[in-house]
Design a protein around this motif. Sequence first.
Motif, PDB file in Angstrom:
ATOM      1  N   PRO A 298     -11.983 -60.482  -6.922  1.00 57.72           N
ATOM      2  CA  PRO A 298     -11.573 -60.879  -5.564  1.00 57.72           C
ATOM      3  C   PRO A 298     -10.443 -61.909  -5.584  1.00 57.72           C
ATOM      4  N   ARG A 299      -9.231 -61.428  -5.743  1.00 61.49           N
ATOM      5  CA  ARG A 299      -8.064 -62.316  -5.810  1.00 61.49           C
ATOM      6  C   ARG A 299      -7.062 -62.068  -4.687  1.00 61.49           C
ATOM      7  N   LEU A 300      -7.001 -60.832  -4.202  1.00 52.43           N
ATOM      8  CA  LEU A 300      -5.976 -60.454  -3.221  1.00 52.43           C
ATOM      9  C   LEU A 300      -6.553 -60.447  -1.811  1.00 52.43           C
ATOM     10  N   ARG A 319      -5.112 -50.629   9.698  1.00 58.37           N
ATOM     11  CA  ARG A 319      -3.670 -50.617   9.445  1.00 58.37           C
ATOM     12  C   ARG A 319      -3.298 -51.848   8.621  1.00 58.37           C
ATOM     13  N   PHE A 320      -2.690 -51.625   7.471  1.00 58.76           N
ATOM     14  CA  PHE A 320      -2.252 -52.735   6.630  1.00 58.76           C
ATOM     15  C   PHE A 320      -1.073 -53.443   7.300  1.00 58.76           C
ATOM     16  N   LEU A 321      -1.173 -54.772   7.433  1.00 60.23           N
ATOM     17  CA  LEU A 321      -0.100 -55.544   8.049  1.00 60.23           C
ATOM     18  C   LEU A 321       0.716 -56.321   7.023  1.00 60.23           C
ATOM     19  N   ARG A 322       0.027 -57.097   6.171  1.00 61.27           N
ATOM     20  CA  ARG A 322       0.756 -57.930   5.202  1.00 61.27           C
ATOM     21  C   ARG A 322      -0.232 -58.524   4.210  1.00 61.27           C
ATOM     22  N   TRP A 323       0.325 -58.996   3.091  1.00 61.41           N
ATOM     23  CA  TRP A 323      -0.467 -59.751   2.131  1.00 61.41           C
ATOM     24  C   TRP A 323      -0.561 -61.198   2.574  1.00 61.41           C
ATOM     25  N   ARG A 324      -1.661 -61.857   2.249  1.00 62.85           N
ATOM     26  CA  ARG A 324      -1.865 -63.256   2.612  1.00 62.85           C
ATOM     27  C   ARG A 324      -2.101 -64.104   1.350  1.00 62.85           C
ATOM     28  N   PRO A 325      -1.043 -64.373   0.566  1.00 60.41           N
ATOM     29  CA  PRO A 325      -1.215 -65.195  -0.637  1.00 60.41           C
ATOM     30  C   PRO A 325      -1.583 -66.638  -0.323  1.00 60.41           C
ATOM     31  N   ASP A 326      -1.373 -67.033   0.937  1.00 60.05           N
ATOM     32  CA  ASP A 326      -1.685 -68.402   1.358  1.00 60.05           C
ATOM     33  C   ASP A 326      -3.159 -68.589   1.691  1.00 60.05           C
ATOM     34  N   LYS A 327      -3.917 -67.509   1.688  1.00 61.68           N
ATOM     35  CA  LYS A 327      -5.306 -67.569   2.128  1.00 61.68           C
ATOM     36  C   LYS A 327      -6.246 -67.423   0.932  1.00 61.68           C
ATOM     37  N   SER A 328      -7.252 -68.282   0.872  1.00 59.84           N
ATOM     38  CA  SER A 328      -8.252 -68.183  -0.178  1.00 59.84           C
ATOM     39  C   SER A 328      -9.204 -67.022   0.128  1.00 59.84           C
ATOM     40  N   PRO A 329      -9.537 -66.208  -0.879  1.00 62.42           N
ATOM     41  CA  PRO A 329     -10.484 -65.113  -0.636  1.00 62.42           C
ATOM     42  C   PRO A 329     -11.793 -65.598  -0.025  1.00 62.42           C
ATOM     43  N   ARG A 330     -12.258 -66.791  -0.397  1.00 65.42           N
ATOM     44  CA  ARG A 330     -13.529 -67.294   0.120  1.00 65.42           C
ATOM     45  C   ARG A 330     -13.480 -67.608   1.610  1.00 65.42           C
ATOM     46  N   GLN A 331     -12.280 -67.684   2.154  1.00 59.79           N
ATOM     47  CA  GLN A 331     -12.139 -67.905   3.596  1.00 59.79           C
ATOM     48  C   GLN A 331     -12.323 -66.613   4.390  1.00 59.79           C
ATOM     49  N   CYS A 332     -12.396 -65.495   3.705  1.00 57.75           N
ATOM     50  CA  CYS A 332     -12.493 -64.196   4.375  1.00 57.75           C
ATOM     51  C   CYS A 332     -13.966 -63.864   4.627  1.00 57.75           C
ATOM     52  N   THR A 333     -14.472 -64.297   5.759  1.00 56.79           N
ATOM     53  CA  THR A 333     -15.881 -64.147   6.098  1.00 56.79           C
ATOM     54  C   THR A 333     -16.059 -63.324   7.371  1.00 56.79           C
ATOM     55  N   PHE A 334     -17.305 -62.965   7.652  1.00 56.86           N
ATOM     56  CA  PHE A 334     -17.603 -62.095   8.785  1.00 56.86           C
ATOM     57  C   PHE A 334     -17.367 -62.754  10.141  1.00 56.86           C
ATOM     58  N   ASP A 335     -17.271 -64.074  10.177  1.00 52.17           N
ATOM     59  CA  ASP A 335     -17.123 -64.714  11.482  1.00 52.17           C
ATOM     60  C   ASP A 335     -15.771 -64.430  12.128  1.00 52.17           C
ATOM     61  N   GLN A 336     -14.865 -63.757  11.403  1.00 54.87           N
ATOM     62  CA  GLN A 336     -13.594 -63.332  12.006  1.00 54.87           C
ATOM     63  C   GLN A 336     -13.780 -62.174  12.984  1.00 54.87           C
ATOM     64  N   LEU A 337     -14.816 -61.373  12.756  1.00 54.09           N
ATOM     65  CA  LEU A 337     -14.933 -60.105  13.464  1.00 54.09           C
ATOM     66  C   LEU A 337     -15.500 -60.272  14.857  1.00 54.09           C
ATOM     67  N   GLN A 338     -15.071 -59.367  15.720  1.00 55.53           N
ATOM     68  CA  GLN A 338     -15.580 -59.315  17.081  1.00 55.53           C
ATOM     69  C   GLN A 338     -17.043 -58.923  17.048  1.00 55.53           C
ATOM     70  N   ARG A 339     -17.895 -59.723  17.639  1.00 54.57           N
ATOM     71  CA  ARG A 339     -19.325 -59.419  17.706  1.00 54.57           C
ATOM     72  C   ARG A 339     -19.648 -58.740  19.034  1.00 54.57           C
ATOM     73  N   PRO A 340     -20.717 -57.994  19.104  1.00 53.74           N
ATOM     74  CA  PRO A 340     -21.068 -57.344  20.368  1.00 53.74           C
ATOM     75  C   PRO A 340     -21.227 -58.347  21.495  1.00 53.74           C
ATOM     76  N   ALA A 341     -20.587 -58.051  22.604  1.00 46.53           N
ATOM     77  CA  ALA A 341     -20.706 -58.917  23.775  1.00 46.53           C
ATOM     78  C   ALA A 341     -22.067 -58.741  24.424  1.00 46.53           C
ATOM     79  N   ARG A 342     -22.462 -59.721  25.213  1.00 49.79           N
ATOM     80  CA  ARG A 342     -23.704 -59.604  25.969  1.00 49.79           C
ATOM     81  C   ARG A 342     -23.603 -58.388  26.887  1.00 49.79           C
ATOM     82  N   PRO A 343     -24.584 -57.514  26.892  1.00 46.10           N
ATOM     83  CA  PRO A 343     -24.480 -56.276  27.663  1.00 46.10           C
ATOM     84  C   PRO A 343     -24.182 -56.534  29.132  1.00 46.10           C
ATOM     85  N   SER A 344     -23.219 -55.803  29.670  1.00 44.83           N
ATOM     86  CA  SER A 344     -22.897 -55.932  31.083  1.00 44.83           C
ATOM     87  C   SER A 344     -23.877 -55.113  31.902  1.00 44.83           C
ATOM     88  N   LYS A 345     -23.864 -55.319  33.211  1.00 43.94           N
ATOM     89  CA  LYS A 345     -24.724 -54.525  34.089  1.00 43.94           C
ATOM     90  C   LYS A 345     -24.384 -53.046  33.980  1.00 43.94           C
TER      91      LYS A 345
END
Length: 352
Positions: A298-300, A319-345
Motif C-alpha cells: 500500500p504505497r500508491l 473514473r481515475f482522476l490523478r495520483w496523490r503523492p502528497d497523501k499518506s495511504p493511511r489517510q485513505c479511510t471509509f469516512d470519505q464515502l457518502q453514507r446512506p441518508a436518513r430515509p425520506s418520507k
Amino acid sequence: MSRPHRSGARPPATMEARLVEALPTGKGWQYEPKWDGFRCLAVRDGGKVELIGKSGKSLTRYFPEVVASLSGSAASQFVLDGELAVPIGNGLVFDALQMRLHPARSRIDRLARETPAILIVFDMLQTAEGDDILSEPLSERRRRLEAFFRGRHVPDVLRLSPASRSRAEAVKWLERVGGGALDGVVAKRLDEPYRPGERTMLKVKCLRTADCVVGGFRYATGREGERDRLVGSLLLGLFDEEGRLDHVGFTSGIADSERAALTRKLERLRGAGFTGKAPGGPSRWSTERSGEWEGVKPRLVAEVQYDHVTADRFRHGTRFLRWRPDKSPRQCTFDQLQRPARPSKMMKAVAG
C-alpha cells in the motif's frame, strides 16, 4: 390515438436516459427519482406474466413472488415500466436484489419468501383495457398510470413512483443520491411519446471523489483472452477502523502511454496487498473477468470519481482522476464515502 395492443406481440425495448451534468430548467419537464434496482418491463397478457430486463432477457424465474402477485391482478393485461427492488427496513438493498440472480431454484424461492421484491412503476405502455399508449405524451401516460393505481385491485407488489414538475423538489431528491435507495434523478419531457431504445430522457447523478489506496492490479487481456503483461485495472482499497485494507472497487481509465511505466512500478511493489476484504473472481455481471490479481504494497494513492456506494463498495467502475503523492495511504479511510441518508418520507412510502 391509442390503439389495441396485439396479443402476444413482443414488448418494446425500454426508453433510456443519457447522462447530463444538471437538471434541465424551464417548463414542460417531469422529474422522477432514479431508483437503485433492476429496470424491468412487467407484461401481463391473459394468464401469462413476464418480467423483461432492459437487456431484453427474461427476469421472470428470479422473482416468483412478483409474478404470482401480478398474476392475481384483476387486470388481465398491461405493460408497465419500472424498477425491481428489494425493500429491507426503510430502504432498498441492491445486494439483496443481486442475490436473486442464481441458478438454484431452491435459493430463489427461499429469498422470495425472506426478502420479497417490489416493482416501482413509473410508466405505462399498455393499459388494462388493452390500449397501446406508447405514442401518447408522457402527461397522458402518467394520468393513465395514476388511474390504474387508483383501481381497487392493484397488486400488492406494485408501488407508484413519485413524480414532480418542480425542479426544486428534484434537487432535494439529488441530495439523497449516492448512499441510499436513489441512484439519481431522471427528467422527461411531458409532451414526448415513449421512444423505445432511444436515450431521450435525461439523468443526473451526484458524482463524488475519494482518495483510495492501490492494493492490487489486474493485467489486461487481449482478444484471445491472454494477458498482455500490461496493467488493465487498478484494484482500490480503503482502511477500516481496525486498520485493515478492504477492497472497495476498481478503476481502469489508464492512458495507454502510461501503462508500460505503471506496470513496471506496480510489479516492483508486489506484496501482501489487501489485508481485509479481498477482490473476488468473476462476478455474475462479468463472467469473463479474470479472477487473478496481483497484490501490491500500500504505497500508491489515487483520486477517483464515483457515483454510488453499496455495502462499502463502489457499485460501478470509477473514473481515475490523478495520483496523490502528497497523501499518506493511511489517510485513505471509509469516512470519505457518502453514507446512506436518513430515509425520506418518499423512500419509506415506496419501501413500505
